[in-house]
Structures are given as C-alpha cells and as structure tokens.
Scaffold this motif. Structure first.
Motif, mmCIF file in Angstrom:
data_model
loop_
_atom_site.group_PDB
_atom_site.id
_atom_site.type_symbol
_atom_site.label_atom_id
_atom_site.label_comp_id
_atom_site.label_asym_id
_atom_site.label_seq_id
_atom_site.Cartn_x
_atom_site.Cartn_y
_atom_site.Cartn_z
ATOM 1 N N THR A 135 1.556 -2.501 -4.227
ATOM 2 C CA THR A 135 0.526 -1.462 -4.265
ATOM 3 C C THR A 135 -0.137 -1.401 -2.907
ATOM 4 O O THR A 135 -0.426 -2.427 -2.290
ATOM 5 C CB THR A 135 -0.533 -1.713 -5.350
ATOM 6 O OG1 THR A 135 -1.555 -0.715 -5.231
ATOM 7 C CG2 THR A 135 -1.172 -3.087 -5.237
ATOM 8 N N CYS A 136 -0.352 -0.175 -2.422
ATOM 9 C CA CYS A 136 -1.040 -0.018 -1.144
ATOM 10 C C CYS A 136 -2.526 -0.311 -1.293
ATOM 11 O O CYS A 136 -3.256 -0.351 -0.298
ATOM 12 C CB CYS A 136 -0.819 1.386 -0.582
ATOM 13 S SG CYS A 136 -1.177 2.731 -1.719
ATOM 14 N N CYS A 137 -2.987 -0.510 -2.512
ATOM 15 C CA CYS A 137 -4.411 -0.730 -2.788
ATOM 16 C C CYS A 137 -4.762 -2.216 -2.811
ATOM 17 O O CYS A 137 -5.694 -2.624 -3.498
ATOM 18 C CB CYS A 137 -4.785 -0.095 -4.121
ATOM 19 S SG CYS A 137 -4.421 1.662 -4.215
ATOM 20 N N ALA A 138 -4.006 -3.021 -2.069
ATOM 21 C CA ALA A 138 -4.272 -4.462 -2.054
ATOM 22 C C ALA A 138 -4.184 -4.992 -0.638
ATOM 23 O O ALA A 138 -3.328 -4.578 0.148
ATOM 24 C CB ALA A 138 -3.271 -5.195 -2.943
ATOM 25 N N GLY A 139 -5.093 -5.904 -0.330
ATOM 26 C CA GLY A 139 -5.001 -6.636 0.916
ATOM 27 C C GLY A 139 -5.496 -5.915 2.153
ATOM 28 O O GLY A 139 -5.399 -6.442 3.262
ATOM 29 N N PRO A 159 1.523 6.586 2.987
ATOM 30 C CA PRO A 159 2.055 5.884 4.164
ATOM 31 C C PRO A 159 2.399 6.792 5.329
ATOM 32 O O PRO A 159 3.154 6.395 6.218
ATOM 33 C CB PRO A 159 3.321 5.241 3.593
ATOM 34 C CG PRO A 159 3.816 6.260 2.622
ATOM 35 C CD PRO A 159 2.580 6.841 1.975
ATOM 36 N N ARG A 160 1.876 8.013 5.313
ATOM 37 C CA ARG A 160 2.126 8.925 6.429
ATOM 38 C C ARG A 160 1.321 8.489 7.646
ATOM 39 O O ARG A 160 0.191 8.042 7.520
ATOM 40 C CB ARG A 160 1.745 10.353 6.033
ATOM 41 C CG ARG A 160 2.490 10.857 4.802
ATOM 42 C CD ARG A 160 1.783 12.048 4.185
ATOM 43 N NE ARG A 160 2.346 12.387 2.879
ATOM 44 C CZ ARG A 160 2.002 11.813 1.734
ATOM 45 N NH1 ARG A 160 1.053 10.856 1.714
ATOM 46 N NH2 ARG A 160 2.562 12.181 0.601
ATOM 47 N N GLU A 167 8.594 2.279 -0.953
ATOM 48 C CA GLU A 167 9.408 3.479 -1.104
ATOM 49 C C GLU A 167 9.740 4.086 0.261
ATOM 50 O O GLU A 167 10.862 4.563 0.483
ATOM 51 C CB GLU A 167 8.682 4.496 -1.983
ATOM 52 C CG GLU A 167 9.449 5.770 -2.250
ATOM 53 C CD GLU A 167 10.716 5.590 -3.081
ATOM 54 O OE1 GLU A 167 11.408 6.606 -3.295
ATOM 55 O OE2 GLU A 167 11.021 4.449 -3.517
ATOM 56 N N THR A 168 8.789 4.059 1.174
ATOM 57 C CA THR A 168 9.061 4.541 2.526
ATOM 58 C C THR A 168 10.128 3.680 3.191
ATOM 59 O O THR A 168 11.047 4.196 3.837
ATOM 60 C CB THR A 168 7.771 4.517 3.368
ATOM 61 O OG1 THR A 168 6.769 5.288 2.713
ATOM 62 C CG2 THR A 168 8.004 5.079 4.750
ATOM 63 N N ALA A 169 9.999 2.357 3.046
ATOM 64 C CA ALA A 169 10.996 1.455 3.623
ATOM 65 C C ALA A 169 12.383 1.735 3.056
ATOM 66 O O ALA A 169 13.376 1.772 3.784
ATOM 67 C CB ALA A 169 10.594 0.004 3.365
#
Length: 415
Positions: free
Chosen positions: A22-26, A107-108, A127-129
């Motif tokens: 999740t991009c909502c962590a760290g 992630p843009r 997903e971008t990776a």
C-alpha cells in the motif's frame, strides 16, 4: 496542455485492495493549505470533521503553502485514513479533489520540460513496477490525454534559463536515452559509456556555465558518442579492466544494512533478512558474498539473460525520465546515482530466495523470476532509492570529478 508518458504509465490503473503493498504506509504525507481548507469544508458537519481535525496537524517544521499540514499515521505506520479494505476513506466519501497532491498523483511523477508535461512513474508502486519491467514496449513514449496527467500544476519545472546547462538539457537527455538503448554492447558497457560521456562533458557542461562555445563542443561530443566505433572501443576498455568485486558487494550490503535500521516495514525487513542470509549472513566477508553473487549472475545470464537485461534497461530508462539530471550538481553525479541504484537492486534480485530457487531448478517458469524482480525493484524503490540517508551516502561515496568516475567503474563492473 500537451502531455506525454512512457506506454506503461498510459496503461497504469491503481489496483487498490488487490495490491500486495500500500502506498499509504511508511511515508510522511504533507497537505497544502488549499487542499486542507477544501477538506475541512467537505467534512464540516459530518462525523469526519473531528477526525480530520485530530489526524491532520500543522507541519512541525513550520512550513506553509504546499507543506502546511502533515497527515497522521497509525501505530503500524499506515495512514490514519486508510480503511479496512486498504482504500482511502477520504477519497471514498469526498472524492479525489480533497486528497493531498502526493496522494492524488502517486505513482505518477510529473515534470515540465518547456511547455510539455511528462508523466513518468515511481517503481515504489508494485503495479507500476510490473508494467514498467515486464512489458517489452513499456518505455515507448507517446502522447496521453490531459486528464491522465493529474494535477499538472504540481509538475516540477526543469529550470529554464540562458545558461548552457538548462538550454541543452533535453538534447543531453535524449542522447542518454539513445545510448542506453544501444543493444550491440552489454548493458554495463552502456553505463560505462554514459559515465565517460558525462566525465568528458563535465569540463565545459555544468550548472551555471554561459560559455558561448559550449553548445558547439557539446554537439560534437554527443555526435562522437553516437559512433559505433566509439562504443566498441569503450566496451573493449571495460572488458580489459580487472577490478575486485568485494568492494561492490560491500557497498551494496552497507546501503541495505543502513536502511534496515531505519525502516519498519515487515515486507522490506523480511526480504532484506532473506537476501542477507542468501549471501551467507551478516558476518560473511564481501569477497565471499561477491563470489556467490558472480556465480548466480553467470547462471542467471545463461538461463534468462534477455529477461534480466530488460528489467535493468527499463529501470535505467525510467530513471532518466523520472529524475531530471539537471537536479544533480553534475551530469556525472546523476549517472553515478543511476548506477548505484542499479547495483543495489541487482544485489537484492540475485539474493532473492525465489531467484536462488530458479537457479536451483532451471525449469521453473519465468513468471517466478518476474514476480521476484517486481518485488526487488519495488521494495528498493520505496524504501531505499529516495531516502535522504541513501542520497547523502551516494553523494559522499561519489566524490567529485575523476574520483567519481573511478568509483563508478567499481559499480559498473558489479553489474
């Protein structure tokens, strides 16, 4: 407004709750004064009014404008507004407009070159990776609808001025991309050539220079590096170099150990523990770890050389698009950072338990290697590549001028 993006970003769609991370962590997420004000208006009189007041606080460093507030985190490091389905509770109830710029755009990565907005991607998103590394045509650039370049007003501007450094930046960048795509020599030779180009340009092409003759000299040197003979000669030079691999292994190991001490993500820590164990553990001498790495590199090259080459080529091309070299103190410094990042992720990939298993069972489907690559590149991008401590380490390791190039050689030989 016109916009462009590599093809993988035109294909990107957030997979939300299906994502393995999740991009909502760290991450520390700032919110601008305008978005914070809009959010307060939207939640006024609702049960979320008190939550927003309690969970978003003024920036403790006293910043205003784009950095006015900071979103709170839960005890596990996740955003306080993340719900049980791994979705943003604010976006679900009030729409995308209330989100901080970072949450909306990620992630843009948006960059404005003149009047053109370019959209690249951060590989910190799984997903971008996946899209970037695995599709053969992922880095083909093409126009995209304006609405895909979310919030173009926040795009960073490549400095535009009368100095040679910025006036010729796009020309230099395009030459870098062409050089990276020269498939007649190995990938490491292309990085070596990129380093030599940066070293030679550094005599007259640097921030602030206004030398009227620099543009002509730059054009001549770029043309020289387009030559097949020049590239073949540089490849031969690199092949003739004999450098120990222990220092390369030691650098990669030191980078990851320093990040382990600062990162709390179980996903990151679990993978780093497994990678370290695969190279023999904490007490293994760098020379021995290098011996294991070199043997795996050779074996993987025999099994899936083209596939692995695609991973690292796409990573490098995306790096050039995502990180304008004009933000570095010199072109050579920018190339050094690219090669250091590639080295660290190469170390992680070759130490990944799934890759070791692929080498032990050569008939394993390539999908297993792909999954390991996505995890390795994504975890390093999220927890290492942009960390201030890593960037400080890179600057200290690089040194200046010829010293930077000499250290770059150590890294290139490891790839």
């Amino acid at each position: 407004m016109t916009a462009s993006a590599p093809r993988y970003m035109a294909r990107f769609r957030c997979i939300a709750e299906a994502c393995e991370d999740t991009c909502c962590a760290g991450l520390t997420v700032p919110i601008s004064e305008s978005r914070w004000s809009l959010l307060r208006q939207k939640v006024a009189g609702s049960p979320d009014e008190a939550r927003v007041a309690a969970l978003i606080s003024p920036n403790p460093e006293g910043a205003t404008g784009q950095q006015a507030g900071i979103l709170g985190k839960r005890a596990d490091g996740h955003c306080a507004f993340l719900d049980e389905a791994k979705l943003c509770s604010l976006q679900r109830r009030y729409g995308e407009a209330v989100l901080p710029d970072g949450c909306s755009v990620f992630p843009r990565v948006l960059t404005r070159w003149g009047t053109q907005v370019e959209m690249a991607g951060s590989l910190a998103c799984p997903e971008t990776a996946r899209l970037c590394l695995l599709a053969e045509d992922a880095l083909v650039r093409e126009p995209v609808p304006e609405e895909q370049a979310l919030r173009p007003q926040v795009a960073r501007q490549v400095a535009a001025g009368d100095d040679v450094w910025t006036a010729h930046a796009d020309t230099v960048r395009e030459a870098m991309l062409r050089l990276l795509n020269r498939r007649e020599v190995p990938f490491a030779a292309r990085l070596y050539a990129l380093g030599r180009l940066a070293l030679d340009l550094g005599d007259f092409y640097f921030p602030g220079t206004t030398d009227g003759a620099a543009g002509e000299r730059l054009t001549a040197l770029l043309h020289e590096f387009e030559s097949t003979d020049t590239l073949a000669s540089l490849h031969a030079q690199l092949e003739a170099l004999e450098l120990p691999g222990g220092p390369w292994a030691g650098i990669c190991g030191a980078v990851l150990r320093s990040r382990e001490a600062a990162v709390s993500s179980p996903r990151f820590l679990s993978l780093m523990h497994a990678v370290r164990a695969s190279y023999g553990g904490t007490d293994t001498h760098p020379d021995e770890a290098w011996r294991l790495h070199a043997a795996r590199r050779s074996a993987l090259e025999s099994l899936h050389g083209e596939r692995v080459h695609q991973y690292f080529l796409h990573h490098a091309l995306n790096h050039v698009l995502r990180h304008p070299f004009t933000e570095a103190p010199s072109l050579l410094s920018a190339v050094f950072l690219l090669v250091l990042r590639a080295s660290v992720v190469r170390w992680v990939l070759l130490g990944h338990p799934a890759v070791v298993a692929v080498l032990d069972a050569p008939g394993t489907p390539v999908a297993a290697l792909d999954a390991a690559a996505v995890e390795a590149f994504q975890v390093v991008a999220k927890h290492v590549e942009q960390a201030p401590t890593f960037l400080d380490f890179a600057r200290g390791l690089a040194g200046e001028g010829p010293e930077t190039f000499a250290r770059l050689l150590i890294l290139v030989k490891g790839l």
